[in-house]
Design a protein around this motif. Structure first.
Motif, short mmCIF file in Angstrom:
data_model
loop_
_atom_site.label_atom_id
_atom_site.label_comp_id
_atom_site.label_asym_id
_atom_site.label_seq_id
_atom_site.Cartn_x
_atom_site.Cartn_y
_atom_site.Cartn_z
N ARG A 71 0.86 -1.18 0.00
CA ARG A 71 0.00 0.00 0.00
C ARG A 71 0.90 1.23 0.00
O ARG A 71 1.80 1.34 0.83
CB ARG A 71 -0.89 0.00 1.25
CG ARG A 71 -1.92 1.06 1.26
CD ARG A 71 -2.84 0.87 2.47
NE ARG A 71 -3.91 1.82 2.48
CZ ARG A 71 -3.80 3.05 2.97
NH1 ARG A 71 -2.68 3.46 3.50
NH2 ARG A 71 -4.83 3.86 2.93
N PHE A 72 0.66 2.13 -0.95
CA PHE A 72 1.46 3.33 -1.07
C PHE A 72 0.56 4.56 -1.01
O PHE A 72 -0.53 4.57 -1.56
CB PHE A 72 2.19 3.37 -2.42
CG PHE A 72 3.14 2.23 -2.62
CD1 PHE A 72 4.38 2.23 -2.02
CD2 PHE A 72 2.79 1.16 -3.42
CE1 PHE A 72 5.26 1.17 -2.21
CE2 PHE A 72 3.66 0.10 -3.63
CZ PHE A 72 4.90 0.11 -3.02
N GLY A 73 1.06 5.58 -0.36
CA GLY A 73 0.41 6.88 -0.40
C GLY A 73 1.07 7.73 -1.46
O GLY A 73 2.13 7.41 -1.98
N ARG A 74 0.43 8.84 -1.78
CA ARG A 74 1.05 9.76 -2.74
C ARG A 74 2.35 10.27 -2.15
O ARG A 74 2.45 10.55 -0.98
CB ARG A 74 0.14 10.94 -3.02
CG ARG A 74 -1.05 10.55 -3.86
CD ARG A 74 -1.77 11.80 -4.36
NE ARG A 74 -2.98 11.45 -5.03
CZ ARG A 74 -3.06 11.23 -6.34
NH1 ARG A 74 -2.00 11.33 -7.09
NH2 ARG A 74 -4.22 10.91 -6.88
N SER A 116 -9.67 11.89 1.90
CA SER A 116 -10.48 13.10 2.00
C SER A 116 -9.98 14.19 1.06
O SER A 116 -10.73 15.07 0.67
CB SER A 116 -10.48 13.61 3.44
OG SER A 116 -9.16 13.86 3.87
N SER A 117 -8.72 14.13 0.67
CA SER A 117 -8.16 14.99 -0.38
C SER A 117 -7.11 14.18 -1.12
O SER A 117 -6.73 13.09 -0.69
CB SER A 117 -7.56 16.27 0.21
OG SER A 117 -6.41 15.98 0.95
N ARG A 118 -6.61 14.72 -2.23
CA ARG A 118 -5.68 13.97 -3.07
C ARG A 118 -4.44 13.52 -2.31
O ARG A 118 -3.89 12.45 -2.58
CB ARG A 118 -5.27 14.81 -4.28
CG ARG A 118 -6.39 14.96 -5.29
CD ARG A 118 -5.97 15.84 -6.44
NE ARG A 118 -4.86 15.32 -7.19
CZ ARG A 118 -4.97 14.54 -8.25
NH1 ARG A 118 -6.14 14.17 -8.66
NH2 ARG A 118 -3.90 14.13 -8.89
N ILE A 119 -3.96 14.31 -1.37
CA ILE A 119 -2.72 13.93 -0.68
C ILE A 119 -2.92 12.73 0.23
O ILE A 119 -1.94 12.11 0.64
CB ILE A 119 -2.12 15.11 0.11
CG1 ILE A 119 -3.07 15.59 1.18
CG2 ILE A 119 -1.70 16.22 -0.81
CD1 ILE A 119 -2.44 16.58 2.14
#
Length: 134
Positions: A71-74, A116-119
């Motif tokens: 699992r990766f976040g931006r 909740s937002s792109r980040i």
């Protein structure tokens, strides 16, 4: 036409990142060529871009960490890899070798999670990197 805040495009690569890629290509051309050939060979072995994540997982097992998919976040991966992974059109498809200053990546997004937002978006993906010497 007004765009929803989530529909904005990712920014284009910063000039510093583009310069770092050009320098890496110049300074490590031979090593990068070998890594690109390895990435293309693995991509060919899994059936090209339309091979699925499970073929990539099976064929690339010795090249990947044991806990995949990850699992990766931006922002956790190089910008070019993030652009591929977070594009909803690419879910279930394997990328062509993605060049970065560190080497080449093959990436296959499996599932995206909207935050909740792109980040705060996240993606579950299989990634394999072919690193060049620094």
């Amino acid at each position: 036409m007004r765009l929803h805040r989530r529909q904005g495009q990712l920014p284009v690569a910063l000039p510093q990142l583009d310069e770092a890629l050009r320098l890496a290509e110049r300074d490590h051309a031979d090593a990068r060529k070998v890594q690109l050939e390895r990435a293309r060979a693995l991509l060919s072995a899994v059936g090209g871009r339309n091979g699925g994540p499970y073929e990539l997982k099976a064929k690339g097992a010795r090249l990947m960490p044991p806990d995949w998919p990850e699992r990766f976040g931006r922002g956790e991966l190089p910008m070019a890899v993030n652009e591929w992974l977070f594009d909803p059109v690419n879910i279930g498809q394997i990328s062509d070798p993605i060049p970065t200053p560190q080497g080449y990546w093959l990436a296959c997004p499996i599932r995206q999670e909207r935050g909740s937002s792109r980040i705060y978006d996240a993606v579950e993906a299989i990634t394999i990197h072919f690193l060049s010497p620094e």
